[in-house]
Structures are given as structure tokens and as C-alpha cells.
Design a protein around this motif. Sequence first.
Motif, PDB file in Angstrom:
ATOM      1  N   MET A   7     -10.722  57.712   2.168  1.00  0.00           N
ATOM      2  CA  MET A   7     -11.048  56.099   2.183  1.00  0.00           C
ATOM      3  C   MET A   7     -10.720  55.482   3.168  1.00  0.00           C
ATOM      4  SD  MET A   7     -12.588  56.528  -0.854  1.00  0.00           S
ATOM      5  CE  MET A   7     -12.873  54.664  -1.220  1.00  0.00           C
ATOM      6  N   LEU A   8     -11.368  54.906   4.068  1.00  0.00           N
ATOM      7  CA  LEU A   8     -11.033  54.298   5.494  1.00  0.00           C
ATOM      8  C   LEU A   8     -11.278  52.827   5.324  1.00  0.00           C
ATOM      9  CD1 LEU A   8     -11.509  56.745   8.341  1.00  0.00           C
ATOM     10  CD2 LEU A   8      -9.476  56.071   7.394  1.00  0.00           C
ATOM     11  N   GLY A   9     -10.441  51.842   5.543  1.00  0.00           N
ATOM     12  CA  GLY A   9     -10.795  50.626   5.157  1.00  0.00           C
ATOM     13  C   GLY A   9      -9.581  49.608   5.571  1.00  0.00           C
ATOM     14  N   GLY A  10      -8.411  50.091   5.193  1.00  0.00           N
ATOM     15  CA  GLY A  10      -6.983  49.483   5.155  1.00  0.00           C
ATOM     16  C   GLY A  10      -6.792  48.595   3.873  1.00  0.00           C
ATOM     17  N   LEU A  11      -5.600  48.733   3.348  1.00  0.00           N
ATOM     18  CA  LEU A  11      -5.053  48.295   2.301  1.00  0.00           C
ATOM     19  C   LEU A  11      -4.486  46.957   2.544  1.00  0.00           C
ATOM     20  CD1 LEU A  11      -2.513  50.001  -0.197  1.00  0.00           C
ATOM     21  CD2 LEU A  11      -1.934  47.625   0.924  1.00  0.00           C
ATOM     22  N   CYS A  12      -4.693  45.962   1.647  1.00  0.00           N
ATOM     23  CA  CYS A  12      -4.335  44.546   1.921  1.00  0.00           C
ATOM     24  C   CYS A  12      -3.804  43.986   0.446  1.00  0.00           C
ATOM     25  CB  CYS A  12      -5.318  43.556   2.591  1.00  0.00           C
ATOM     26  SG  CYS A  12      -6.635  43.187   1.547  1.00  0.00           S
ATOM     27  N   LEU A  13      -3.208  42.902   0.797  1.00  0.00           N
ATOM     28  CA  LEU A  13      -2.767  42.140  -0.536  1.00  0.00           C
ATOM     29  C   LEU A  13      -3.684  40.996  -0.798  1.00  0.00           C
ATOM     30  CD1 LEU A  13       1.029  41.836   0.112  1.00  0.00           C
ATOM     31  CD2 LEU A  13      -0.223  43.634  -0.816  1.00  0.00           C
ATOM     32  N   ASP A  14      -4.311  40.778  -2.042  1.00  0.00           N
ATOM     33  CA  ASP A  14      -5.171  39.887  -2.462  1.00  0.00           C
ATOM     34  C   ASP A  14      -4.306  38.721  -3.131  1.00  0.00           C
ATOM     35  OD1 ASP A  14      -7.355  41.158  -1.617  1.00  0.00           O
ATOM     36  OD2 ASP A  14      -7.967  41.771  -3.365  1.00  0.00           O
ATOM     37  N   ARG A  15      -4.412  37.576  -2.465  1.00  0.00           N
ATOM     38  CA  ARG A  15      -3.681  36.663  -3.250  1.00  0.00           C
ATOM     39  C   ARG A  15      -4.818  35.302  -3.700  1.00  0.00           C
ATOM     40  NH1 ARG A  15       0.708  36.294   1.680  1.00  0.00           N
ATOM     41  NH2 ARG A  15       1.824  38.058   1.388  1.00  0.00           N
ATOM     42  N   TYR A  16      -4.860  35.223  -5.194  1.00  0.00           N
ATOM     43  CA  TYR A  16      -5.545  34.518  -5.717  1.00  0.00           C
ATOM     44  C   TYR A  16      -5.227  33.260  -5.930  1.00  0.00           C
ATOM     45  CZ  TYR A  16      -9.509  37.904  -7.282  1.00  0.00           C
ATOM     46  OH  TYR A  16     -10.557  38.762  -7.110  1.00  0.00           O
ATOM     47  N   CYS A  17      -5.958  32.153  -5.654  1.00  0.00           N
ATOM     48  CA  CYS A  17      -5.769  30.744  -6.173  1.00  0.00           C
ATOM     49  C   CYS A  17      -7.017  30.232  -6.685  1.00  0.00           C
ATOM     50  CB  CYS A  17      -5.567  29.740  -4.710  1.00  0.00           C
ATOM     51  SG  CYS A  17      -3.952  30.070  -3.710  1.00  0.00           S
ATOM     52  N   LEU A  18      -6.994  29.910  -8.159  1.00  0.00           N
ATOM     53  CA  LEU A  18      -7.923  29.434  -9.125  1.00  0.00           C
ATOM     54  C   LEU A  18      -7.715  27.986  -8.952  1.00  0.00           C
ATOM     55  CD1 LEU A  18      -7.540  31.600 -12.145  1.00  0.00           C
ATOM     56  CD2 LEU A  18      -8.720  32.187  -9.823  1.00  0.00           C
ATOM     57  N   PRO A  56     -10.172  59.884  -4.731  1.00  0.00           N
ATOM     58  CA  PRO A  56     -10.081  59.035  -3.518  1.00  0.00           C
ATOM     59  C   PRO A  56      -8.629  59.105  -2.896  1.00  0.00           C
ATOM     60  CG  PRO A  56      -9.870  57.758  -5.634  1.00  0.00           C
ATOM     61  CD  PRO A  56     -10.181  59.119  -5.926  1.00  0.00           C
ATOM     62  N   ILE A  57      -8.627  59.445  -1.604  1.00  0.00           N
ATOM     63  CA  ILE A  57      -7.360  59.407  -0.707  1.00  0.00           C
ATOM     64  C   ILE A  57      -7.370  58.259   0.258  1.00  0.00           C
ATOM     65  CG2 ILE A  57      -5.947  60.713   0.937  1.00  0.00           C
ATOM     66  CD1 ILE A  57      -6.591  62.090  -1.724  1.00  0.00           C
ATOM     67  N   LEU A  58      -6.741  57.204   0.007  1.00  0.00           N
ATOM     68  CA  LEU A  58      -6.713  55.992   0.607  1.00  0.00           C
ATOM     69  C   LEU A  58      -5.764  56.133   1.810  1.00  0.00           C
ATOM     70  CD1 LEU A  58      -6.784  55.106  -2.778  1.00  0.00           C
ATOM     71  CD2 LEU A  58      -7.279  52.996  -1.714  1.00  0.00           C
ATOM     72  N   TYR A  59      -6.205  56.189   2.989  1.00  0.00           N
ATOM     73  CA  TYR A  59      -5.404  56.248   4.246  1.00  0.00           C
ATOM     74  C   TYR A  59      -4.994  54.886   4.595  1.00  0.00           C
ATOM     75  CZ  TYR A  59      -4.279  57.084   8.993  1.00  0.00           C
ATOM     76  OH  TYR A  59      -3.649  57.071  10.354  1.00  0.00           O
ATOM     77  N   SER A  60      -3.840  54.539   4.917  1.00  0.00           N
ATOM     78  CA  SER A  60      -3.527  53.209   5.293  1.00  0.00           C
ATOM     79  C   SER A  60      -2.253  53.079   5.707  1.00  0.00           C
ATOM     80  CB  SER A  60      -3.830  52.091   4.395  1.00  0.00           C
ATOM     81  OG  SER A  60      -3.787  50.741   4.788  1.00  0.00           O
ATOM     82  N   ALA A  61      -2.037  52.457   6.787  1.00  0.00           N
ATOM     83  CA  ALA A  61      -0.619  51.914   7.065  1.00  0.00           C
ATOM     84  C   ALA A  61      -0.054  50.611   6.303  1.00  0.00           C
ATOM     85  CB  ALA A  61      -0.573  51.490   8.465  1.00  0.00           C
ATOM     86  N   VAL A  62       1.084  50.621   5.739  1.00  0.00           N
ATOM     87  CA  VAL A  62       1.697  49.516   4.992  1.00  0.00           C
ATOM     88  C   VAL A  62       2.921  48.914   5.410  1.00  0.00           C
ATOM     89  CG1 VAL A  62       2.360  48.932   2.673  1.00  0.00           C
ATOM     90  CG2 VAL A  62       0.794  50.558   2.984  1.00  0.00           C
ATOM     91  N   GLY A  63       3.024  47.617   5.709  1.00  0.00           N
ATOM     92  CA  GLY A  63       4.211  47.074   6.197  1.00  0.00           C
ATOM     93  C   GLY A  63       5.354  47.421   5.292  1.00  0.00           C
ATOM     94  N   ALA A  64       6.875  47.517   5.903  1.00  0.00           N
ATOM     95  CA  ALA A  64       7.891  47.731   5.183  1.00  0.00           C
ATOM     96  C   ALA A  64       8.157  46.855   4.027  1.00  0.00           C
ATOM     97  CB  ALA A  64       9.059  48.025   6.190  1.00  0.00           C
ATOM     98  N   GLU A  65       7.836  45.551   4.248  1.00  0.00           N
ATOM     99  CA  GLU A  65       7.988  44.425   3.173  1.00  0.00           C
ATOM    100  C   GLU A  65       7.318  44.735   1.837  1.00  0.00           C
ATOM    101  OE1 GLU A  65       4.187  42.915   4.033  1.00  0.00           O
ATOM    102  OE2 GLU A  65       5.539  43.839   5.214  1.00  0.00           O
ATOM    103  N   SER A  66       6.411  45.670   1.977  1.00  0.00           N
ATOM    104  CA  SER A  66       5.417  45.437   0.627  1.00  0.00           C
ATOM    105  C   SER A  66       5.316  46.924   0.223  1.00  0.00           C
ATOM    106  CB  SER A  66       4.164  44.788   0.907  1.00  0.00           C
ATOM    107  OG  SER A  66       3.532  45.436   1.944  1.00  0.00           O
ATOM    108  N   ILE A  67       5.960  48.035   0.919  1.00  0.00           N
ATOM    109  CA  ILE A  67       5.730  49.526   0.583  1.00  0.00           C
ATOM    110  C   ILE A  67       6.195  49.729  -0.651  1.00  0.00           C
ATOM    111  CG2 ILE A  67       7.706  50.122   1.600  1.00  0.00           C
ATOM    112  CD1 ILE A  67       4.253  52.114   1.340  1.00  0.00           C
ATOM    113  N   GLU A  68       7.366  49.243  -1.407  1.00  0.00           N
ATOM    114  CA  GLU A  68       7.598  49.711  -2.793  1.00  0.00           C
ATOM    115  C   GLU A  68       6.832  49.038  -3.808  1.00  0.00           C
ATOM    116  OE1 GLU A  68       9.924  51.814  -3.354  1.00  0.00           O
ATOM    117  OE2 GLU A  68      10.078  51.995  -1.154  1.00  0.00           O
ATOM    118  N   LYS A  69       6.150  47.975  -3.505  1.00  0.00           N
ATOM    119  CA  LYS A  69       5.405  47.244  -4.430  1.00  0.00           C
ATOM    120  C   LYS A  69       4.021  47.981  -4.626  1.00  0.00           C
ATOM    121  CE  LYS A  69       3.934  43.290  -3.086  1.00  0.00           C
ATOM    122  NZ  LYS A  69       3.826  41.782  -2.993  1.00  0.00           N
ATOM    123  N   VAL A  70       3.306  48.462  -3.299  1.00  0.00           N
ATOM    124  CA  VAL A  70       2.334  49.310  -3.091  1.00  0.00           C
ATOM    125  C   VAL A  70       2.325  50.632  -3.810  1.00  0.00           C
ATOM    126  CG1 VAL A  70       0.667  50.321  -1.347  1.00  0.00           C
ATOM    127  CG2 VAL A  70       1.578  47.810  -1.009  1.00  0.00           C
TER     128      VAL A  70
END
Length: 306
Positions: A7-18, A56-70
Motif C-alpha cells: 500500500m503506497l499512499g502515505g499515512l496521515c492523521l484525520d482530524r474531524y470537526c463536526l 495489506p502492508i502499509l509503507y509510510s514514514a511517520v513523524g516521531a511525535e506520532s509514532i507511538e500513537k500510530v
Amino acid sequence: MKNPVLMLGGLCLDRYCLLSQFPVKGQDTLIQDTFERIGGCPINAAFTLKKFGLDPILYSAVGAESIEKVRAFFQRNALQSEGLFVIEDQKTGFCMILLDDQKERTFMTYRGCEGTFRADRVPDLAYSACCLTGLYLIYGSDSENALAYLQQFFRQGRELFFDPGPLCDQIDPQLLEKAMRLCTHLKVNQEEQQLLKQTLGKPLSAYFQDRCQAIVVTCGAKGAQLITPHRTAHFPALPIQLADSNGAGDAFFAGYAASVLQGKPLDECMQIASACGALTAMTLGPHAEGGLKEILQLADSAKSAC
């Protein structure tokens, strides 16, 4: 691991505002609720692929500030994490998702380190296929390196499912041309279909002369089209109670890819894909809670509607 899919597309954080409604420009509005999800097109698609028994094998770099959560999210949802690697001095990208009472959504995306590509960090597995999203192709030299990797390893006997996405007109045309020549199955919506045609300067059907076997065009409430070198077929949308369309296109994409990889006829692949998209659209957030049983029940409804 029997059925690995890259899986190539990059991991990100979704921040919802309703919101009850969007503000007039320059004015204010109240946020009714807010929450965060681990997201990005490849993760959204991975949830659906898993339901079909694929890995699925998700390939993505992740910032150090969020890796534990990910990593905690991956462990909690039984997702393979060997494709993740940390970039110490950069941030993970995020997407602000504004969703109003009419289920109208607006995205605002911040690009982080998720587009970093290092071939030596791709897990060495016997991949049968790759799912590629267009956001991964707007990271300059990293995107060029990713395409070079795919040209080397995914040309012979391997499927490449390509979803260019809404930013497809921001991809370098030469890089986009390479991806189009490499893909075996293309998934777009109607607007993306026109953007691609304008950017590439030719109809998408021209790529049937390369590796492309089918073009899938999603048309919202009007359903979807399947275009092959031999015919064009229409598949109506399933009647559902819409909760949130975020992630529905990714689920459709993954359901179609999973069905193709399992050798199903393309008409059946489309019906299953429609069911996957519908199930996700009935869920608040990008990941549907239902499993394969619910997908197949909806697919039977799609078959009856055709």
C-alpha cells in the motif's frame, strides 16, 4: 504471510470537526464535536482488504511525535506495521475534515514526512499487487524514486491498482504518465476523469494499449461505470442512509482490488466494490465496522439492482 499487498499512499492523521453549518467567509461557526483517526487512503483501503483475507502492508514514514500513537493503532486493529519507519525531525501529515449536518465535507491537507520513499525500507515480500494513491506522487524526488521502484518490481505479472485522487492535476505530468502506463486498474471519479484527460492530453482509454485492463469511474449517487477495451457498463448506487462519505471511495477501491485479486468477474468486482463503499458511507469516520458478511449482503442487493 500468504497474500501481501503493498500500500503506497502515505499515512496521515484525520482530524474531524463536526459543524452544524459552514461559516460565511470571514465569519464564525461553532464546532459541535471533534475527534481524530489514524487515516490516509492506504489505511482506509487496508481495513477493507483485510476483510477479504488479504495482508495489506502499509509503507509510510511517520513523524516521531506520532509514532507511538500510530503503532498502538496498528496493534489494536491487527495491521502489519513492518512498513512503517520514523523520521525524527519531521511531522506526520494531517487532514482537517469539516463535516456539516448535510454531510457535506471539506478537506484541508498538510503534507508531512509521509511521502518519504526509501526502497531499502520496503519489506521484502512476495507482493502480488500494489495499491497506489495519487497523493504519493506529489513529493518530488521521493515520488520519482517510488515510481522507479514500481517500474522495477511491478511490471511483470503483478497488478497495480491506481487511484489518482482529487489532486491528480498537481502531479508532474511526466510522473503521472509513468504511473498510468504501469497501472492495470484505474479508479477515478467523474471530476478526476476530466482532470486526468486534461493533464495527460489524451483520453484515458488510450492506456488500454499499455497494461490497463479496466477503468472504474465512480459517480456518487448515480453509481459507477466500468470501462474496458470492449464495453462500458453502468452499476447503480445502493440506497443508503449517508453518515459520512469520507473513506467510502477508498473502501470501493479496495473492494474492487480484492475481488480482482481473487479472480472474480469484473461485474461482480463492481458489485462488491459498491457494497464496500456503501458500508463505509454509513459509518461516521473512514473505517466501516461491518465485516465480509455485511459486505456480501450488500453486494447481493447491488446484484439485484443491476
